[in-house]
Write a protein that holds these residues in place. Sequence first.
Motif, short mmCIF file in Angstrom:
data_model
loop_
_atom_site.label_atom_id
_atom_site.label_comp_id
_atom_site.label_asym_id
_atom_site.label_seq_id
_atom_site.Cartn_x
_atom_site.Cartn_y
_atom_site.Cartn_z
N VAL A 45 1.13 -1.25 0.03
CA VAL A 45 0.01 0.06 0.41
C VAL A 45 0.93 1.30 0.04
N LEU A 49 1.04 4.03 -2.81
CA LEU A 49 0.98 5.62 -2.97
C LEU A 49 2.25 6.80 -2.29
N CYS A 86 -11.88 9.04 -6.94
CA CYS A 86 -10.40 8.67 -7.27
C CYS A 86 -10.85 8.15 -8.61
N ILE A 102 -3.36 3.06 -7.52
CA ILE A 102 -4.14 3.46 -6.98
C ILE A 102 -5.47 1.27 -6.97
N ALA A 105 -3.42 -0.38 -4.84
CA ALA A 105 -3.08 -0.77 -3.91
C ALA A 105 -4.44 -0.65 -2.34
N ASP A 106 -5.41 -0.81 -3.53
CA ASP A 106 -7.26 -0.91 -3.02
C ASP A 106 -6.99 -2.61 -2.89
N PRO A 117 -11.85 1.33 -6.95
CA PRO A 117 -11.76 0.75 -5.85
C PRO A 117 -12.64 0.98 -4.95
N VAL A 120 -9.72 1.91 -1.63
CA VAL A 120 -9.21 4.06 -1.54
C VAL A 120 -9.94 5.16 -1.11
N CYS A 122 -10.53 9.13 -2.46
CA CYS A 122 -9.57 10.22 -3.14
C CYS A 122 -11.03 11.43 -2.67
N ILE A 137 -5.39 11.40 -1.14
CA ILE A 137 -5.34 9.61 -1.35
C ILE A 137 -5.00 9.59 0.06
N VAL A 139 -5.49 5.42 2.03
CA VAL A 139 -6.11 3.12 2.01
C VAL A 139 -5.40 3.56 3.55
N TYR A 147 -5.04 4.27 8.94
CA TYR A 147 -4.65 4.55 7.21
C TYR A 147 -2.94 5.33 6.72
#
Length: 169
Positions: A45, A49, A86, A102, A105-106, A117, A120, A122, A137, A139, A147
């Motif tokens: 993650v 990012l 996002c 993205i 990361a999701d 996502p 995630v 945004c 952003i 996650v 987070y």
Amino acid sequence: MIYNNRSKGFTLIELLVVIAIIGILSAVVLASLNSARQKGNDAAVKSNLDTIRSQAAIYIDQKGNGVYYSETGTTPATSVGTAAACAVAQTLFTDTTVAQAIASADKASGGAGGATPTNVRCGNDGGGAARITQWAIQVPLSAANTYWCVDSSGQGKQEGAVLNGQTCQ
């Protein structure tokens, strides 16, 4: 006198002791493996990012206009901490590299990892005059209520609250 009537092999007690030891060792290994998997997902993650943060700098240099939007004449809506933000068309978020980061990361955080996502969040400032000047952003990480957040100011940090703006808190 020599007794030769004892059969060679293991007794039932010996076998049960060995099985119990193997069970204990496997439980310890599985617990460690789960912890390592969570740390690996958190690292993925953070890495994704950080890729977004780097790509944002490239994006803004390529546009040459100091904004994270492609100047189509349409003002993007201000979005605060949503998954839908996002996917705002013609923004930094839909740049190919950023969109892939993205999605990755999701997926690393337990989401679907697709074009929309699920984990995630945004945010952008809508900027007015078709300009986004701030973005963020966020996650979720594996620990509850933690987070990872990156934003347009260049910071990346761990937070304890859900994204509610265009910058990390």
